[in-house]
Design a protein around this motif. Structure first.
Motif, PDB file in Angstrom:
ATOM      1  N   GLN A  98       0.834  -1.204   0.000  1.00 60.30           N
ATOM      2  CA  GLN A  98       0.000   0.000   0.000  1.00 60.30           C
ATOM      3  C   GLN A  98       0.866   1.250   0.000  1.00 60.30           C
ATOM      4  OE1 GLN A  98      -3.544   0.258  -0.201  1.00 60.30           O
ATOM      5  NE2 GLN A  98      -2.796   2.308  -0.725  1.00 60.30           N
ATOM      6  N   ASP A 129       2.053   1.729  -3.450  1.00 59.98           N
ATOM      7  CA  ASP A 129       0.939   2.248  -4.253  1.00 59.98           C
ATOM      8  C   ASP A 129       0.743   3.742  -4.004  1.00 59.98           C
ATOM      9  OD1 ASP A 129       0.578  -0.322  -5.211  1.00 59.98           O
ATOM     10  OD2 ASP A 129      -1.207  -0.733  -3.981  1.00 59.98           O
ATOM     11  N   ASN A 130       0.863   4.145  -2.737  1.00 62.36           N
ATOM     12  CA  ASN A 130       0.720   5.569  -2.405  1.00 62.36           C
ATOM     13  C   ASN A 130       1.754   6.410  -3.144  1.00 62.36           C
ATOM     14  OD1 ASN A 130      -1.338   4.904  -0.661  1.00 62.36           O
ATOM     15  ND2 ASN A 130      -0.225   5.401   1.206  1.00 62.36           N
ATOM     16  N   GLU A 187       3.397   5.677  -5.886  1.00 60.53           N
ATOM     17  CA  GLU A 187       3.118   5.663  -7.328  1.00 60.53           C
ATOM     18  C   GLU A 187       1.984   6.614  -7.694  1.00 60.53           C
ATOM     19  OE1 GLU A 187       2.490   1.658  -8.700  1.00 60.53           O
ATOM     20  OE2 GLU A 187       4.468   1.014  -8.039  1.00 60.53           O
ATOM     21  N   ASN A 188       1.045   6.806  -6.752  1.00 62.86           N
ATOM     22  CA  ASN A 188      -0.091   7.698  -7.000  1.00 62.86           C
ATOM     23  C   ASN A 188       0.186   9.131  -6.565  1.00 62.86           C
ATOM     24  OD1 ASN A 188      -1.645   5.592  -8.031  1.00 62.86           O
ATOM     25  ND2 ASN A 188      -2.390   5.017  -6.011  1.00 62.86           N
ATOM     26  N   GLY A 189       1.437   9.423  -6.192  1.00 59.35           N
ATOM     27  CA  GLY A 189       1.808  10.767  -5.793  1.00 59.35           C
ATOM     28  C   GLY A 189       1.330  11.158  -4.402  1.00 59.35           C
ATOM     29  N   GLU A 190       1.018  10.174  -3.589  1.00 57.14           N
ATOM     30  CA  GLU A 190       0.538  10.422  -2.231  1.00 57.14           C
ATOM     31  C   GLU A 190       1.676  10.243  -1.237  1.00 57.14           C
ATOM     32  OE1 GLU A 190      -2.718   7.719  -1.678  1.00 57.14           O
ATOM     33  OE2 GLU A 190      -3.749   8.425  -3.473  1.00 57.14           O
ATOM     34  N   GLN A 201      -6.658   3.254   5.241  1.00 59.22           N
ATOM     35  CA  GLN A 201      -5.871   2.227   4.560  1.00 59.22           C
ATOM     36  C   GLN A 201      -5.469   1.106   5.521  1.00 59.22           C
ATOM     37  OE1 GLN A 201      -2.877   4.880   2.966  1.00 59.22           O
ATOM     38  NE2 GLN A 201      -3.730   4.722   0.893  1.00 59.22           N
TER      39      GLN A 201
END
Length: 96
Positions: free
Chosen positions: A43, A46-47, A49-52, A60
């Protein structure tokens, strides 16, 4: 895929729970901690990669625990999960 920020975050995350095993047990119960840490790491990646932010949100973390519990067909105590807030010298691990 390796990301230095994710590796640092996961290292701090696991170190905190290694030093506070009762808090981990309260959060995940009898789930395998390696499965939990793997999902947290994924996760976090993923964060990024999503710019988070690299840190996971309360939502989450709850989602990870619920999915792991559902896969074991266990009941989830949401009040117990929501009540956990941790403060360390590295960061606050709050479930919000």
């Amino acid at each position: 895929m390796k990301n230095v920020d994710v590796e640092i975050y996961i290292n701090q995350f696991t170190t905190f729970f290694d030093k506070n095993p009762n808090d981990l047990i309260e959060l995940i119960g009898d789930l395998l901690k390696d499965d939990f840490y793997d999902r947290v790491k994924q996760q976090s990646l993923d964060n990024i990669e999503n710019g988070e932010d690299v840190s996971l949100t309360h939502k989450q973390l709850i989602s990870i625990v619920v999915k792991l519990k559902e896969s074991k067909n266990e009941e989830v105590d949401m009040d117990k999960i929501k009540s956990l807030i941790y403060h360390t010298k590295f960061a606050s691990f709050s479930l919000n």
